[in-house]
Design a protein around this motif. Structure first.
Motif, PDB file in Angstrom:
ATOM      1  N   ASN A  42      -3.761  10.107  -6.674  1.00 39.18           N
ATOM      2  CA  ASN A  42      -3.675  11.101  -5.607  1.00 39.18           C
ATOM      3  C   ASN A  42      -3.381  10.488  -4.251  1.00 39.18           C
ATOM      4  O   ASN A  42      -2.733  11.101  -3.423  1.00 39.18           O
ATOM      5  N   ASN A  43      -3.912   9.303  -4.002  1.00 39.39           N
ATOM      6  CA  ASN A  43      -3.798   8.776  -2.649  1.00 39.39           C
ATOM      7  C   ASN A  43      -2.964   7.511  -2.569  1.00 39.39           C
ATOM      8  O   ASN A  43      -1.904   7.472  -1.965  1.00 39.39           O
ATOM      9  N   GLU A  76       0.859  -1.174   0.000  1.00 37.28           N
ATOM     10  CA  GLU A  76       0.000   0.000   0.000  1.00 37.28           C
ATOM     11  C   GLU A  76       0.893   1.221   0.000  1.00 37.28           C
ATOM     12  O   GLU A  76       2.026   1.176   0.455  1.00 37.28           O
ATOM     13  N   ILE A  77       0.340   2.320  -0.488  1.00 35.38           N
ATOM     14  CA  ILE A  77       1.078   3.574  -0.421  1.00 35.38           C
ATOM     15  C   ILE A  77       0.205   4.629   0.229  1.00 35.38           C
ATOM     16  O   ILE A  77      -0.947   4.824  -0.165  1.00 35.38           O
ATOM     17  N   ASN A  78       0.738   5.249   1.245  1.00 34.86           N
ATOM     18  CA  ASN A  78       0.051   6.305   1.991  1.00 34.86           C
ATOM     19  C   ASN A  78      -1.256   5.866   2.626  1.00 34.86           C
ATOM     20  O   ASN A  78      -2.016   6.694   3.122  1.00 34.86           O
ATOM     21  N   GLU A  79      -1.537   4.599   2.604  1.00 38.92           N
ATOM     22  CA  GLU A  79      -2.702   4.076   3.286  1.00 38.92           C
ATOM     23  C   GLU A  79      -2.274   2.809   3.985  1.00 38.92           C
ATOM     24  O   GLU A  79      -1.466   2.052   3.463  1.00 38.92           O
ATOM     25  N   LEU A  80      -2.841   2.629   5.142  1.00 33.73           N
ATOM     26  CA  LEU A  80      -2.516   1.416   5.871  1.00 33.73           C
ATOM     27  C   LEU A  80      -3.810   0.834   6.405  1.00 33.73           C
ATOM     28  O   LEU A  80      -4.558   1.515   7.109  1.00 33.73           O
ATOM     29  N   HIS A  81      -4.082  -0.390   6.012  1.00 34.81           N
ATOM     30  CA  HIS A  81      -5.256  -1.072   6.521  1.00 34.81           C
ATOM     31  C   HIS A  81      -4.832  -2.036   7.605  1.00 34.81           C
ATOM     32  O   HIS A  81      -3.951  -2.855   7.389  1.00 34.81           O
ATOM     33  N   ALA A  97     -11.080   5.466 -10.347  1.00 33.89           N
ATOM     34  CA  ALA A  97     -10.149   4.589  -9.641  1.00 33.89           C
ATOM     35  C   ALA A  97      -8.727   5.065  -9.864  1.00 33.89           C
ATOM     36  O   ALA A  97      -7.901   5.098  -8.940  1.00 33.89           O
ATOM     37  N   GLY A  98      -8.424   5.467 -11.100  1.00 36.62           N
ATOM     38  CA  GLY A  98      -7.091   5.946 -11.419  1.00 36.62           C
ATOM     39  C   GLY A  98      -6.765   7.214 -10.664  1.00 36.62           C
ATOM     40  O   GLY A  98      -5.655   7.391 -10.146  1.00 36.62           O
TER      41      GLY A  98
END
Lengths: 344, 556, 305
Positions: free
Chosen positions: A227-228, A124-129, A221-222
């Motif tokens: 961006n995120n 993941e990038i910049n998000e962590l689940h 989605a893209g």
């Protein structure tokens, strides 16, 4: 932390097992501070009222001091300070000692994005689940400068230092979406280096792990990826000082590459540039973009390309006119190269 | 030997004093008189305070909105670095020692000058040289590393003028070392006959403690800057791990100086504070010895607490523990000072002249600053708070709330001695109160922001933090007015203010026993001291007029 | 208490206006120099700390680097400085006694020893330049491939110990020395690290710092040796700079002594300069074992005893 912007939060959400510990510590120290602070202020005000000069240049009685008082007000603060120290050290110990049975997630910081990799291989990038109620240990390092993982709702942070591993652990207690910050100044886009931690019920987490994305159009989605999730925007949408090329209005145009060749910016070109960025570097840029091979699925690639194409609405008709719908004029001048990053 | 009234009363209008003893530019720029050098410092230090303040204003305006819309992030980063470098190296560190200290250390101990007048002048030139380098770097495009110059960002990644700025800080550092050296020697050898260590005003004790830190701390940061600059130029790894170095070593070396440097900023302000509290309560400071030794204790223990800046940097648990307990201990002498100042007010004859308003303000702001230090020294707490706005607010309370209040309070207190003129008491009070209100409004919201988790050095921030940031910016504008006013009315007073007596407040200190402004040699005759510090009793050698009607201050 | 300031008409030469009497002036000068030296200790202290931190982490690389310093010349320089301290102390003594000629002679001797020290230092630096041990790219002697035949090897200096028994056995030492870009050169190390590993002597930092992907990485070892040389040049360079300043002070002192300025009443400048000179000597007394001697034994002996 689903804070609406019209709300003014005054206290951060508690979402980890030691958030309450840190908060109680905070209240304890605050109480001591109020005791001393208000005490001194009230006494000063009372004295100021009572002993306001009656006569200019009077000589009041001289008081040299009192040993008893001196020792009292040395001893009391000392004892209270030690009590703070003991409590603080207990909390520090809880934060500091890594549990043995934690699920490990690898973290790599780089200017200016966070890359996470789960033990099961998901990146993941910049998000962590993360699942709720399970101990998570972050094993962290960085590719360049010092960063710092900071999740206020968990009341924890740790520097991420190049050349070594640092660790941080937490156990989330409440499903939700919490802010992730970089708290150690790391250069140009320091304030953009952040993201979200998603705490999910185990069930949701499992289904997330199995990887079904929400039903969005490829362009949406893209955009989300851009961006995120992948953090492309941190280099490719940063205004005048960005490191990467501006992508608005480029689609379908010819471009000069380092080494003298030219290339048509079509879907294949975009795809190659994402997977193998060093292969076709546009003149005037440094080959600094990392490869995303293995981090994007084919499906995501399609979405990304669709999104980048959507930034050039007039591309199909007239590829030769100036800039597209970008915010500024597109100038891929030499001085962009290494603008922010001298030697790297 | 009781009566040493070297001279008293303002009848010697034509007499030569340090201000009219030579008018040429040369007589100022090559002066060896500590009083003239102090004035040179007042001008230069105030100038850089203004520049740093303008940068602060720009930062606050940018932070009105969550987006980085006024400046690019790159510009913002350069601005906060410039703000930090200018305020810390060019303003806060020399603020009180080089100005008030320079002027009054010899006067308070009854010396003709500092021990090494030439070195004193040299230190001003070094300061200006270093400041020149820093300003030059600023005009070339500035630095974007933050004033902390953390490696490896500063050694490898930053593409700005790190070496030039570092060199500036290096040179200014030597100016500070030389000032400290001068003070230590002067206080040891140049005290007037009878001026024993325990008769020294507390201003002197605090300057002695400050000088110890300057002497023992500054060289460490100097060598660190040298290593940093060499690493940046020659690419050999001391700090950058990609070539074998250790970035945490930089932080240790840096904070070994830069934490005690905080005490360089606050200790002299505490010294001024002791003077103000005693003289405007017209009483000896309660527990003189404890206040005096707490200064030394702060300086000594202050050298052992640097590691509390590294709680989140990955140092060992035990290191964190040790630094935490030492930090708790260093809080105690500061508390002792505050209690003693408070006790001094008891049964005093408290005045509410401008300097004392600043002293009350100092007490309030320093309390907040000092007490919030407890949060940050507690390791478990600091994990959440470090590198957030909580820390920003904390050190502004200490360094701006404390040091600048002390500086302004001291300037007002000694203004008549330095210039021989009175400032406007009315405007003085107004600005003192504006500063106090504006300051709290600016920095209190930042404590909340910090606990909410807003990291420092962010050009753009999440929307939920906006309201508090707007409050902070509003406060900053009030603060700006509060700081701007004294520049105007003090400048006016310097040229047109009402002439002042030698001793308008009828105070017993040595500096009040010479003329205002003092002659170049400070005292006509070397004074002989037979009284304790702050001795307001009848037979202390100074005539205390009991005429309450005497209007000493014009009220507008 | 008041004797000091009763007679103002007696104003000895050399008394500055801010002082009451010569005693006060002399005290100030001497305390001032001590305070300055305290500052100097902290200044060197910072770089000594850096040295200790890295030595603690990478003793093997530091020992290897140290082994290529010339302990003989280092020893000679130590002697030179100790003797110069003696002559300096004598210069102060003769100044106190007002013996102008001996004083001048001693100052000249001190200056000679100081210059000799710098000369030896220059010889050492030159050797490092020739063999590619200056840790900055481009500051070493450029040896092109075409020049290489003339030079057999990165020859050891006459008094250096051989790198290690292991290195000799492999026969690698006959490799021609080339350095086309003037880079830092370091070709030894693998054997050393192997040896250290075998003896179980590697520190935690070394176990990470010398290896890439589980294999010994000579270039990573070289980086650590480079840090040693970097510190060597920074520390000795800083020290040499202090020597140069010392020589300038000595020159001034010589001129003043030549003019018979100093006497039993007024010799503070000589004493203060002496304090400075002794301090610079003492710094060297620490530098010599730290840089030249520590750890030599391990490599020279080829084992961890």
């Amino acid at each position: 932390m689903f804070m609406q912007s019209e709300n003014i939060p005054l206290f951060p959400e508690q979402a980890s097992t030691f958030a309450w510990q840190v908060d109680y510590l905070f209240f304890y120290i605050t109480a001591i501070c109020l005791f001393f602070g208000l005490g001194v202020v009230l006494v000063v005000l009372a004295f100021a009222y009572k002993y306001k000069e009656q006569k200019k240049f009077a000589s009041p009685r001289n008081i040299h001091g009192s040993l008893v008082l001196e020792f009292t007000w040395t001893a009391i603060p000392f004892v209270l300070a030690m009590s703070i120290f003991v409590l603080g050290t207990i909390v520090f110990h809880n934060l500091y000692s890594m549990p043995q049975d934690a699920t490990e997630i690898f973290v790599v910081g780089k200017q200016w994005m966070w890359k996470f990799q789960h033990g099961t291989g998901q990146r993941e990038i910049n998000e962590l689940h993360v699942p709720v109620g399970r101990k998570i240990k972050l094993t962290m390092t960085t590719e360049d400068v010092i960063h710092d993982v900071y999740i206020p709702a968990f009341r924890t942070k740790a520097d991420v230092v190049p050349g070594r591993f640092t660790y941080l652990w937490f156990e989330a207690t409440k499903p939700g979406k919490y802010r992730l910050f970089c708290a150690e100044y790391c250069g140009l886009n320091h304030s953009g280096m952040g993201g979200w931690v998603y705490v999910m019920e185990q069930k949701d987490f499992d289904s997330w792990l199995s990887g079904t994305d929400a039903d969005k159009t490829p362009v949406q989605a893209g955009e989300d990826l851009f961006n995120n999730k992948l953090g492309c925007a941190s280099c490719h949408a940063g205004g005048d000082t960005q490191r990467g090329a501006k992508l608005e209005g480029i689609f379908g145009k010819e471009v000069k590459l380092v080494g003298g060749n030219t290339a048509q910016r079509d879907e294949q070109y975009l795809r190659n540039s994402i997977l193998n960025p060093g292969g076709q570097v546009v003149e005037g840029y440094q080959p600094i973009m990392p490869t995303f091979k293995g981090q994007v699925t084919e499906e995501q690639l399609v979405s990304l390309v669709a999104y980048i194409r959507s930034l050039s609405p007039d591309a199909a008709s007239a590829p030769s006119t100036g800039s597209g719908n970008g915010t500024g004029t597109e100038t891929e001048s030499e001085d962009k190269a290494g603008d922010d990053q001298g030697d790297k | 030997m009781d009566n040493v009234e070297t001279n008293n009363g303002g009848q010697q209008e034509q007499e030569l004093n340090y201000l009219n003893n030579g008018h040429s530019v040369r007589s100022w720029l090559l002066t060896r008189d500590h009083k003239r050098i102090a004035l040179l410092y007042v001008l230069s230090v105030s100038f850089f305070f203004l520049v740093g303040g303008i940068y602060a204003g720009l930062l606050r305006v940018e932070l009105l909105t969550p987006q980085s819309d006024l400046f690019e992030a790159a510009t913002y980063n350069r601005i906060f670095t410039a703000h930090g470098v200018i305020m810390i190296f060019l303003f806060l560190i020399p603020a009180i020692p080089a100005t008030l200290g320079n002027f009054f250390v010899p006067l308070l101990i009854g010396a003709k000058d500092l021990a090494f007048p030439r070195i004193n002048l040299l230190s001003w030139y070094l300061y200006m040289g270093g400041a020149g380098l820093a300003v030059w770097a600023l005009m070339q495009g500035g630095v974007d590393t933050g004033w902390t110059f953390y490696a490896p960002y500063s050694t490898t990644f930053s593409n700005s003028y790190v070496v030039m700025t570092g060199l500036g800080a290096f040179v200014v550092g030597f100016s500070s070392i030389l000032t400290g050296l001068n003070f230590i020697v002067t206080i040891h050898t140049m005290r007037a006959p009878g001026m024993t260590w325990f008769r020294l005003p507390l201003m002197i004790w605090s300057h002695y403690a400050t000088s110890l830190i300057m002497i023992l701390g500054t060289p460490v940061v100097a060598i660190t800057i040298v290593l940093l600059a060499l690493e940046r130029i020659a690419r050999v790894g001391i700090f950058d791990p990609s070539i074998g170095g250790d970035p945490i070593l930089f932080q240790h070396l840096f904070w070994f100086y830069s934490h005690p440097a905080v005490y360089v900023m606050i200790l002299p302000a505490m010294g001024v504070m002791s003077e103000l509290v005693a003289n405007f309560s017209r009483k000896r400071v309660f527990g003189y010895e404890f206040v005096a030794f707490s200064s030394i204790a702060i300086a000594v223990i202050g050298f052992l607490v640097w590691g509390h800046h590294l709680f989140v940097s990955g140092q060992s648990f035990y290191a964190g523990m040790v630094f935490s307990i030492l930090t708790m201990i260093v809080a105690v002498p500061s508390a002792v000072k505050v209690f003693n100042w408070t006790a001094t007010l008891y049964q005093g004859s408290l005045s509410f002249d401008t300097p004392m308003i600043y002293a009350y303000g100092f007490l309030g702001l320093f309390l907040v600053g000092g007490l919030t230090g407890l949060f940050l020294g507690t390791a478990g707490m600091d994990i959440h708070l470090s590198d957030t706005y909580f820390i920003v607010s904390h050190f502004h309370f200490v360094m701006v709330g404390g040091t600048v209040m002390g500086y302004l309070g001291g300037i007002h207190y000694w203004w008549s001695k330095m210039t021989g003129r009175h400032y406007s008491e009315f405007w003085g009070k107004i600005s003192a109160m504006l500063v106090f209100i504006g300051f709290n409004l600016t920095f209190f919201p930042q404590f909340i922001l910090g606990y909410l988790g807003m990291p420092r050095r962010y050009a753009s921030y999440p929307e939920e933090f906006q309201v508090l940031n707007i409050f902070s910016t509003l406060g900053a504008s009030v603060l700006g007015v509060g700081y701007g006013l004294p520049v105007i009315y003090l400048t006016y007073s310097f040229f047109f203010g009402k002439k002042a007596d030698d001793n308008p407040w009828k105070l017993p200190g040595l500096e009040w026993r010479t003329s205002s402004p003092p002659p170049t040699e400070n005292f006509k005759e070397t004074p002989i001291v037979t009284w304790e510090a702050y001795d307001f009793s009848e037979d202390n050698g100074i005539e205390i007029e009991r005429t309450p009607e005497t209007e000493v201050q014009p009220s507008s | 208490m008041s004797e000091a300031n009763i007679d103002h008409h007696h104003h000895p030469p050399g008394l500055q206006h801010q002082f009451e009497d010569m005693e006060q002036q002399q005290d100030s000068a001497i305390i001032g120099m001590w305070v300055f030296l305290a500052q100097e200790i902290m200044f060197f202290g910072g770089i000594f700390t850096a040295y200790l931190v890295f030595r603690y982490q990478y003793p093997m690389a530091f020992a290897a680097g140290s082994n290529h310093l010339d302990a003989f010349w280092g020893f000679v320089n130590t002697l030179v400085l100790i003797v110069s301290s003696l002559t300096m102390a004598l210069a102060v003594l003769y100044a106190q006694r007002g013996n102008r000629n001996m004083q001048v002679a001693m100052i000249i001797l001190t200056m000679l020893f100081g210059t000799a020290f710098l000369g030896v230092k220059a010889v050492e630096y030159k050797a490092k330049y020739d063999t590619g041990l200056i840790p900055v790219k481009g500051l070493n002697k450029v040896v092109k491939e075409t020049d290489a035949e003339k030079k057999e090897t990165a020859s050891l200096l006459p008094f250096e110990t051989k790198v290690s028994a292991a290195a000799e056995e492999t026969g690698d030492k006959k490799k021609a020395y080339i350095n086309p870009k003037g880079e830092f050169q370091w070709n030894y190390g693998e054997e050393l690290v192997e040896l250290g590993e075998k003896e179980g002597m590697l520190t935690e930092a070394e176990k990470i710092g010398y290896y890439s992907n589980g294999k010994i990485d000579p270039s990573k070892f070289r980086d650590k040796v480079q840090i040693f040389y970097w510190l060597y040049f920074a520390m000795t360079g800083l020290h040499a700079l202090h020597m140069v300043v010392g020589l300038i002070i000595m020159t001034w002192l010589l001129i003043m002594a030549w003019r018979s300025t100093y006497s039993a009443e007024y010799y503070a400048p000589v004493e203060v300069a002496g304090l400075y000179w002794h301090f610079v000597d003492i710094v060297w007394i620490f530098l010599f074992p730290l840089l030249y001697l520590l750890g030599r034994h391990f490599i020279a002996g080829g084992g961890g005893h």
